[in-house]
Design an enzyme around this catalytic site. Sequence first.
Site, short mmCIF file in Angstrom:
data_model
loop_
_atom_site.label_atom_id
_atom_site.label_comp_id
_atom_site.label_asym_id
_atom_site.label_seq_id
_atom_site.Cartn_x
_atom_site.Cartn_y
_atom_site.Cartn_z
N ASN A 27 1.26 5.65 -0.72
CA ASN A 27 1.37 4.67 -1.87
C ASN A 27 2.80 4.99 -2.80
OD1 ASN A 27 -0.96 3.45 -0.80
ND2 ASN A 27 -1.98 3.98 -2.70
N TYR A 58 5.21 3.85 -5.71
CA TYR A 58 5.62 3.00 -6.86
C TYR A 58 7.05 3.20 -7.70
CZ TYR A 58 1.39 0.63 -6.33
OH TYR A 58 0.40 -0.22 -5.77
N GLU A 81 -6.13 7.62 -2.68
CA GLU A 81 -5.23 8.28 -3.66
C GLU A 81 -6.29 9.29 -4.43
OE1 GLU A 81 -3.67 5.78 -6.82
OE2 GLU A 81 -2.08 4.95 -5.28
N HIS A 86 -12.31 3.43 -2.69
CA HIS A 86 -11.18 3.20 -3.45
C HIS A 86 -11.74 3.13 -4.81
CE1 HIS A 86 -7.05 1.10 -4.00
NE2 HIS A 86 -7.45 1.44 -4.81
C1 FCB Z 1 -2.76 2.45 -7.47
C2 FCB Z 1 -3.96 2.08 -6.96
C3 FCB Z 1 -4.25 0.38 -6.82
C4 FCB Z 1 -3.34 -0.30 -7.93
C5 FCB Z 1 -1.98 0.37 -7.98
C6 FCB Z 1 -1.16 -0.41 -8.90
O1 FCB Z 1 -2.65 3.83 -7.92
O2 FCB Z 1 -4.32 2.44 -5.76
O3 FCB Z 1 -5.63 0.36 -6.85
O4 FCB Z 1 -4.15 -0.10 -9.29
O5 FCB Z 1 -2.02 1.63 -8.23
#
Ligand code: FCB
Length: 443
Positions: free
Chosen positions: A291, A293, A166, A121
């Site tokens: 992931n 958001y 990511e 990571h």
């Molecule tokens: C992602 C990351 C994580 C965190 C979130 C908000 O891109 O994997 O470490 O910073 O965003």
Amino acid sequence: MHRLEFPDDFLWGTATASYQVEGAGHEGGRTESIWDTFARMPGKVYAGENGDLACDQYHRYEEDIGLMAELGFQGYRFSLAWPRILPQGTGTVNEEGLDYYRNLCKELHKHDIKACATLYHWDLPQGLQDKGGWTDRFIVDAFAEYVKVCYEGLGDLVDQWITINEPFCITYLGHLWGHHAPGFTDIKLAVKAIHHVNLAHGIAVKTYRETGLKAPIGITLNLATPRPATNSKGDKQAALIARAVESEVFLYPLLGKGYPELAVQALGVSFPVEPGDLEIMAEKIDFIGVNYYSESAVGQDKEAVFKYSGKPTWHDTTDMSWPIVPGGLERLLTWVHEVAPGIPMYITENGYARQDHIETDGRIHDRERIEYLKQHLEVCTALIKAGVNLKGYYAWSFLDNFEWAFGYTKRFGIVYVDYATQKRIPKDSAYFFRDVIAGYAEW
Ligand code: FCB
């Protein structure tokens, strides 16, 4: 009344990453990573902040895991710091580093919490960066050596493995846009990094299979499926290009489809593929971690590097200025379900940044975060009903932490961290999750 219904075996977890929470930057035999270096470069991280202390989880993991258990979490996704385990990147193993993670896993198991370890990571040992890092093919062998040490040292304790977090951020943010370590801005370097990250993932899975370990192994992608800003032909094409450039270059090789032509054209640089690479990248995985958001709208833009750019939207935004678009999660997972049918999926991160503060009653009433979570969890239930093989959800993040280039200004935790005292205070959203996990997600 709304009631969220999830299958009994759905895994409820929460997530962090080593550099963002561990601290102990110069302890336990850890050497520096590219993020230590990047944080020292003027203007790269907000107010020159760094992860030297972060949430001090290195010394407080027992307390943190105790709190996870009180809230009912069943899984903890953390990451292994490469410079803690192999301080020179390759070669001598630092047993103290492995011991830290062994103890962390044992503490999780004491509370019946599954250990989900991400192998990478973003904290690449600086020594490997000095030799070219992700832009040089040697990194693939270095990664193979590192993961083997992790499997041998921790394989009896880890319940779920994630190879890489990511690839998009590692490659584009780190090598093309310069927002993340190592801070390069060169498309040629970014394209090399994409290929080496994909290969490193494949080698990590191949190496894992050779160990005979049985816990599932997968990858975490922050896929984007931007929607066209209008229904013009140009904007629709822009959305397809964006998806190819930002997502398909990582997802397709995993699925044995190689690199999509649309992306190769848009990038204008060819991937340094050698014979046998396509097979390595396509090593069979047990799940895909996603992931999510936000979702953006894109349109055709002749001036832009890849001929598309983001367009304004009407949505409310989080403290990251990321538009809140729960429907984007539905579109994204539906697409993955279509292109990767049958492969189980986990949401390995989802969360909300907010300017939290301790209120007069000593608590943090993070209503907007709870609203966001409700909306996204409702999407999850709908997807499961529609047949999407979604097996679990990890909330980002367990703790407020070092949010990369934004330093400590962005709070994503469901638990508040008072950095002056390192006191942890569960926010209302933590109690929201306690109810969700206990099966009382209703409002
Ligand atoms: C992602 C990351 C994580 C965190 C979130 C908000 O891109 O994997 O470490 O910073 O965003």
